[in-house]
Motif scaffolding. Sequence first.
Motif, PDB file in Angstrom:
ATOM      1  N   ARG A 157      -6.303 -40.798 -37.678  1.00  0.00           N
ATOM      2  CA  ARG A 157      -5.174 -39.883 -37.537  1.00  0.00           C
ATOM      3  C   ARG A 157      -5.558 -38.682 -36.685  1.00  0.00           C
ATOM      4  O   ARG A 157      -4.789 -38.219 -35.849  1.00  0.00           O
ATOM      5  CB  ARG A 157      -4.696 -39.410 -38.897  1.00  0.00           C
ATOM      6  N   ARG A 158      -6.760 -38.165 -36.895  1.00  0.00           N
ATOM      7  CA  ARG A 158      -7.198 -37.004 -36.154  1.00  0.00           C
ATOM      8  C   ARG A 158      -7.363 -37.336 -34.668  1.00  0.00           C
ATOM      9  O   ARG A 158      -6.968 -36.568 -33.800  1.00  0.00           O
ATOM     10  CB  ARG A 158      -8.510 -36.459 -36.706  1.00  0.00           C
ATOM     11  N   SER A 159      -7.923 -38.507 -34.372  1.00  0.00           N
ATOM     12  CA  SER A 159      -8.118 -38.893 -32.969  1.00  0.00           C
ATOM     13  C   SER A 159      -6.778 -39.213 -32.283  1.00  0.00           C
ATOM     14  O   SER A 159      -6.634 -39.033 -31.083  1.00  0.00           O
ATOM     15  CB  SER A 159      -9.067 -40.077 -32.854  1.00  0.00           C
ATOM     16  N   ALA A 160      -5.798 -39.652 -33.060  1.00  0.00           N
ATOM     17  CA  ALA A 160      -4.479 -39.938 -32.476  1.00  0.00           C
ATOM     18  C   ALA A 160      -3.749 -38.630 -32.125  1.00  0.00           C
ATOM     19  O   ALA A 160      -2.966 -38.606 -31.184  1.00  0.00           O
ATOM     20  CB  ALA A 160      -3.654 -40.753 -33.458  1.00  0.00           C
ATOM     21  N   ARG A 161      -4.001 -37.560 -32.885  1.00  0.00           N
ATOM     22  CA  ARG A 161      -3.352 -36.275 -32.609  1.00  0.00           C
ATOM     23  C   ARG A 161      -3.981 -35.567 -31.419  1.00  0.00           C
ATOM     24  O   ARG A 161      -3.314 -34.798 -30.748  1.00  0.00           O
ATOM     25  CB  ARG A 161      -3.472 -35.366 -33.826  1.00  0.00           C
TER      26      ARG A 161
END
Length: 50
Positions: free
Chosen positions: A45-49
């Motif tokens: 999720r963090r890398s997608a943001r």
Amino acid sequence: AGGGNSPAPADLAETGSSNNTLVLAGVAGTVVLAGAGMVVVARKRRSARD
């Protein structure tokens, strides 16, 4: 140097594993796997943001 075959005293504590050891190990393994899964999801999720 008493190397005789005398029996152990009866007031010693019992040692060894209990019947719950396998259950506790399974629960601990499940908790570890769930935590690892949460870390993986959080990183995705963090890398997608970013």
